[in-house]
Design an enzyme around this catalytic site. Structure first.
Site, PDB file in Angstrom:
ATOM      1  N   ASN A 135      -6.161  -3.599 -11.045  1.00 44.68           N
ATOM      2  CA  ASN A 135      -5.037  -2.912 -10.421  1.00 44.68           C
ATOM      3  C   ASN A 135      -5.264  -1.416 -10.484  1.00 44.68           C
ATOM      4  O   ASN A 135      -5.878  -0.899 -11.427  1.00 44.68           O
ATOM      5  CB  ASN A 135      -3.725  -3.280 -11.142  1.00 44.68           C
ATOM      6  CG  ASN A 135      -2.550  -2.435 -10.686  1.00 44.68           C
ATOM      7  OD1 ASN A 135      -2.126  -1.500 -11.357  1.00 44.68           O
ATOM      8  ND2 ASN A 135      -2.028  -2.750  -9.518  1.00 44.68           N
ATOM      9  N   GLU A 198      -5.925  -2.977  -4.995  1.00 44.66           N
ATOM     10  CA  GLU A 198      -5.654  -1.839  -4.106  1.00 44.66           C
ATOM     11  C   GLU A 198      -6.927  -1.229  -3.536  1.00 44.66           C
ATOM     12  O   GLU A 198      -6.913  -0.660  -2.440  1.00 44.66           O
ATOM     13  CB  GLU A 198      -4.866  -0.762  -4.853  1.00 44.66           C
ATOM     14  CG  GLU A 198      -3.418  -1.093  -5.110  1.00 44.66           C
ATOM     15  CD  GLU A 198      -3.210  -1.974  -6.334  1.00 44.66           C
ATOM     16  OE1 GLU A 198      -2.056  -2.356  -6.607  1.00 44.66           O
ATOM     17  OE2 GLU A 198      -4.218  -2.300  -7.024  1.00 44.66           O
ATOM     18  N   ASP A 245      11.459  14.690 -11.432  1.00 45.34           N
ATOM     19  CA  ASP A 245      11.075  13.592 -10.564  1.00 45.34           C
ATOM     20  C   ASP A 245      11.362  13.917  -9.101  1.00 45.34           C
ATOM     21  O   ASP A 245      11.685  15.055  -8.750  1.00 45.34           O
ATOM     22  CB  ASP A 245      11.754  12.297 -11.007  1.00 45.34           C
ATOM     23  CG  ASP A 245      10.805  11.108 -10.926  1.00 45.34           C
ATOM     24  OD1 ASP A 245      10.151  10.966  -9.885  1.00 45.34           O
ATOM     25  OD2 ASP A 245      10.733  10.328 -11.889  1.00 45.34           O
TER      26      ASP A 245
END
Length: 423
Positions: A135, A198, A245
């Protein structure tokens, strides 16, 4: 080995030669160039320059995957649905390898209330302890000392791998790649099933020509300026945060897992890629890969959907604009409901006709101004699960969601004909 400079759209590259500190000062410089690719050549106390902004516009992302801007979503969907196996793996021997030492890297401390210096563009590679499938995913990582990082893990693939490894009382081997080319970086953010890789999505973007590098720990990573090797430690936690964020507000402090680093591999004359928190690069890389999920959900309900974007003004997370070729009166509202269910963090969704350019905020506002009757065309969904990043969400995560059907009334189409668009 090619440099990252050779793999990006460097037509309007901005190079800053003034000496700049990693603490606050670099952030202030990068904020002046929100849509540009910037190189900070002279970093105080560091030999490695910083590059930022390689994916901060849709135009740059489209070019990296050989697409037009309005076709990005379709290109990503094709890559996700047609991953290509990777044929060639190289060794890491061409890199300069030393014991891990984070003080060698120009890692930025962005804002005064930050928990410390943060790696923001690091793609973490790990293998599923059960299946061995690899991953790749981007995570923010807080520098704890010269070879330890705190990593923010949300319940997705890497979190699942780590919890499985921790249940066996084992550390999880990882590699961290910093300074990848834009298309490979984009592929690492796509939402694909846990049993897919991915990098095979990235290989589609590269027409089957992606090559991987095998690290000393056996993990395989793409070409990158900087590669770190280490482990996420079983049973160990440390405070992580505060961190700015997507919404340009502070996320909370949490106890998060700890990475212990062992190796540092660098190219000759490497660049350190830094993503500015809450900047356009951060927003697009986190939000744009969610657009295919919304598109496919809407398409199941309204087959004539044309495009979906998560808008930059909505932090590429909270606001969606959806283009449909409306066939029946209920299509707009069905598209709203499908979009809100597909992306739980989505807060507001606007549905428009195909004569509206969803990449143009002014055009979207025009549709709302001329095609919306509030008591008929606005849906309000209270007490729905929302985003933890939404400042107005309640402590339990619930919020109020709004859908706006800004499509034409099919019974009165002549009233909405835009004269300026007539031939």
């Amino acid at each position: 080995m090619e440099s990252i400079i050779d793999k990006i759209d460097n037509t309007n590259l901005i190079t800053i030669t003034d000496e700049i500190s990693t603490v606050y000062e670099a952030t202030e410089v990068l904020k002046k160039y929100p849509r540009d690719t910037v190189i900070l050549e002279n970093i105080t106390g560091r030999d490695i320059p910083i590059i930022s902004g390689i994916c901060n516009t849709r135009e740059k992302i489209a070019k990296s995957i050989n697409s037009n801007v309005d076709e990005i979503i379709h290109r990503i969907i094709k890559a996700m649905e047609n991953p290509l196996k990777i044929a060639k793996t190289n060794t890491i021997k061409k890199y300069n390898s030393t014991k891990a030492d984070l003080t060698k890297l120009p890692i930025l401390t962005h804002y005064k209330k930050d928990g410390g210096a943060y790696i923001t563009s690091g793609v973490v590679f790990a293998k599923d302890p059960k299946t061995g499938i690899q991953n790749a995913s981007i995570h923010r990582m807080l520098v704890l000392d010269n070879n330890h990082l705190g990593i923010r893990l949300v319940p997705r693939n890497l979190y699942t791998y780590f919890k499985e490894s921790e249940s066996l009382n084992k550390d999880l081997d990882i590699s961290i790649a910093i300074g990848m080319d834009p298309s490979t970086l984009l592929a690492s953010t796509t939402s694909i099933p846990i049993d897919q890789d991915e990098m095979e999505v990235a290989n589609y973007f590269k027409n089957g020509k992606l090559e991987l590098i095998e690290c000393e720990n056996g993990l395989k990573v793409p070409d990158a300026e900087i590669i770190l090797e280490g482990k996420i430690l079983s049973g160990e936690r440390s405070e992580e945060g505060p961190f700015v964020d997507l919404t340009d507000t502070y996320d909370v402090i949490r106890d998060e897992p700890v990475i212990e680093l062992s190796k540092l591999h660098t190219k000759d004359n490497p660049y350190y890629h830094s993503i500015l928190p809450a900047g356009f690069e951060h927003r697009l890389l986190q939000g744009l890969p969610q657009e295919p999920r919304i598109y496919k959900s809407v398409k199941n309900t309204v087959p004539t959907v044309k495009n979906v974007i998560l808008t930059e003004g909505g932090c590429c997370w909270l606001h969606a604009a959806i283009s449909i070729d409306k066939q029946t009166q209920g299509d707009g509202k069905n598209a709203i409901l499908a979009s809100l269910s597909a992306h739980p963090s989505l807060k507001h969704a606007v549905v428009v006709d195909t004569d509206i350019n969803i990449l143009d905020p002014e055009d979207i506002e025009y549709a709302i101004a001329t095609r919306v009757k509030g008591d008929d065309d606005i849906l309000i969904v209270p007490k729905a699960r929302g985003s933890s990043l939404d400042p107005v969400a309640k402590p339990d995560g619930t919020t109020t969601k709004v859908g706006i059907d800004a499509t034409k009334n099919l019974e009165k189409l002549e009233k909405f004909q835009r004269v300026s668009q007539d031939n």
